[in-house]
Design a protein around this motif. Structure first.
Motif, PDB file in Angstrom:
ATOM      1  N   GLN A 143      38.633 -25.314  24.916  1.00 30.62           N
ATOM      2  CA  GLN A 143      37.964 -24.082  24.504  1.00 30.62           C
ATOM      3  C   GLN A 143      37.034 -23.500  25.587  1.00 30.62           C
ATOM      4  OE1 GLN A 143      38.444 -22.018  21.897  1.00 30.62           O
ATOM      5  NE2 GLN A 143      36.950 -20.722  22.936  1.00 30.62           N
ATOM      6  N   PRO A 144      36.272 -24.336  26.327  1.00 30.83           N
ATOM      7  CA  PRO A 144      35.368 -23.754  27.336  1.00 30.83           C
ATOM      8  C   PRO A 144      36.084 -22.967  28.437  1.00 30.83           C
ATOM      9  CG  PRO A 144      34.760 -26.028  26.859  1.00 30.83           C
ATOM     10  CD  PRO A 144      36.071 -25.795  26.194  1.00 30.83           C
ATOM     11  N   TYR A 145      37.377 -23.240  28.633  1.00 35.85           N
ATOM     12  CA  TYR A 145      38.130 -22.574  29.703  1.00 35.85           C
ATOM     13  C   TYR A 145      39.065 -21.481  29.169  1.00 35.85           C
ATOM     14  CZ  TYR A 145      36.407 -26.514  32.388  1.00 35.85           C
ATOM     15  OH  TYR A 145      35.577 -27.439  32.988  1.00 35.85           O
ATOM     16  N   ALA A 146      39.116 -21.325  27.866  1.00 34.24           N
ATOM     17  CA  ALA A 146      39.990 -20.323  27.248  1.00 34.24           C
ATOM     18  C   ALA A 146      39.441 -18.914  27.523  1.00 34.24           C
ATOM     19  CB  ALA A 146      40.089 -20.593  25.749  1.00 34.24           C
ATOM     20  N   VAL A 191      46.739 -21.942  19.620  1.00 37.54           N
ATOM     21  CA  VAL A 191      47.062 -20.521  19.408  1.00 37.54           C
ATOM     22  C   VAL A 191      45.821 -19.672  19.652  1.00 37.54           C
ATOM     23  CG1 VAL A 191      47.804 -18.799  17.720  1.00 37.54           C
ATOM     24  CG2 VAL A 191      48.935 -21.029  17.782  1.00 37.54           C
ATOM     25  N   ALA A 192      44.672 -20.142  19.164  1.00 37.79           N
ATOM     26  CA  ALA A 192      43.420 -19.397  19.320  1.00 37.79           C
ATOM     27  C   ALA A 192      43.012 -19.270  20.786  1.00 37.79           C
ATOM     28  CB  ALA A 192      42.311 -20.076  18.525  1.00 37.79           C
ATOM     29  N   GLN A 193      43.441 -20.250  21.618  1.00 38.03           N
ATOM     30  CA  GLN A 193      43.062 -20.260  23.036  1.00 38.03           C
ATOM     31  C   GLN A 193      44.063 -19.513  23.928  1.00 38.03           C
ATOM     32  OE1 GLN A 193      41.985 -24.319  24.247  1.00 38.03           O
ATOM     33  NE2 GLN A 193      41.042 -24.625  22.248  1.00 38.03           N
ATOM     34  N   TYR A 225      52.230 -16.551  26.508  1.00 39.28           N
ATOM     35  CA  TYR A 225      53.312 -17.383  25.970  1.00 39.28           C
ATOM     36  C   TYR A 225      52.859 -18.826  25.786  1.00 39.28           C
ATOM     37  CZ  TYR A 225      56.884 -13.830  27.130  1.00 39.28           C
ATOM     38  OH  TYR A 225      57.640 -12.688  27.200  1.00 39.28           O
ATOM     39  N   MET A 226      53.307 -19.435  24.693  1.00 37.32           N
ATOM     40  CA  MET A 226      53.220 -20.879  24.508  1.00 37.32           C
ATOM     41  C   MET A 226      54.636 -21.418  24.413  1.00 37.32           C
ATOM     42  SD  MET A 226      51.617 -23.154  21.355  1.00 37.32           S
ATOM     43  CE  MET A 226      50.010 -22.374  21.445  1.00 37.32           C
ATOM     44  N   VAL A 227      54.937 -22.446  25.216  1.00 42.43           N
ATOM     45  CA  VAL A 227      56.238 -23.114  25.135  1.00 42.43           C
ATOM     46  C   VAL A 227      55.986 -24.508  24.568  1.00 42.43           C
ATOM     47  CG1 VAL A 227      58.162 -24.053  26.464  1.00 42.43           C
ATOM     48  CG2 VAL A 227      57.284 -21.770  26.984  1.00 42.43           C
TER      49      VAL A 227
END
Length: 218
Positions: free
Chosen positions: A145-148, A167-169, A175-177
């Motif tokens: 989260q700190p780097y999202a 998903v939130a990040q 894209y998420m694979v």
């Protein structure tokens, strides 16, 4: 200390591997160039030196594997990496997949839940070539989260479901694979995050991964 050498023989084996990946349907020339550039035998015990470029997975300890080159190329191709993309990888493993992403010019934030693998990877000399590769010890389901937010997220283990915190990040348009499903085989999905926060899902081939587990393993 192990000496890392990349001989003409190794380079020849890599070229053969690249041709094999082309025959299997990998078309992204940048991905193929990265596979051809990164010495896979550096990521394996020296006992595997002569077979490091066979298109199959090998054990790396802690019940984990270095993924089959076809799987690495396939997931990377689906991500459509652009230079300076900020990428979150869940499951560092051998660092091979992360290094392919770094070779493509991405900033890679990679999480490993196995403490022994994480500690081993911190000592890996070859990573000094890639200052754009950052290592973390943690729970992949939690992300970083700190780097999202991230432009792309790649999961290199079989997820029982799509982790909501990941998903939130993910950036809108990112894209998420992720290989999803429990059992012997998983569906490879590419998820695109839309402006309203929902996901557009594309399903591809089936693969077989080690399971994605919660928590950290000290």
């Amino acid at each position: 200390m192990r000496q890392y050498e990349d001989t003409y023989q190794h380079k020849g084996m890599r070229r053969r591997l690249v041709n094999e990946l082309k025959e299997k349907g990998i078309t992204d020339e940048r991905v193929l160039d990265a596979i051809n550039t990164v010495p896979r035998h550096f990521f394996l015990d020296s006992a595997f030196d002569k077979i490091a470029y066979e298109d199959r997975a090998f054990p790396i300890g802690e019940g984990q594997t270095i993924s089959q080159p076809y799987t690495v190329a396939y997931q990377t191709q689906l991500l459509q990496i652009k230079k300076l993309d900020k990428v979150l990888e869940i499951g560092t493993g051998s660092v091979y997949q992360a290094t392919i992403l770094a070779e493509l010019g991405a900033w890679v934030y990679t999480i490993e839940r196995q403490k022994k693998l994480y500690e081993k990877n911190k000592q890996f000399l070859f990573k000094s070539k890639y200052p754009n590769l950052k290592f973390f010890y943690g729970d992949g389901f939690e992300g970083l989260q700190p780097y999202a937010p991230f432009d792309k997220i790649i999961i290199t283990a079989a997820a029982p479901f799509i982790p909501p915190k990941l998903v939130a990040q993910l950036k809108v348009g990112g894209y998420m694979v992720i290989p999803v499903d429990e059992g012997e085989n998983q569906r490879m999905l590419r998820l695109e995050k839309l402006a309203d926060g929902t996901l557009r899902e594309e399903a591809f081939e089936q693969f077989s991964f080690v399971p994605m587990l919660t928590g950290k393993n000290d």
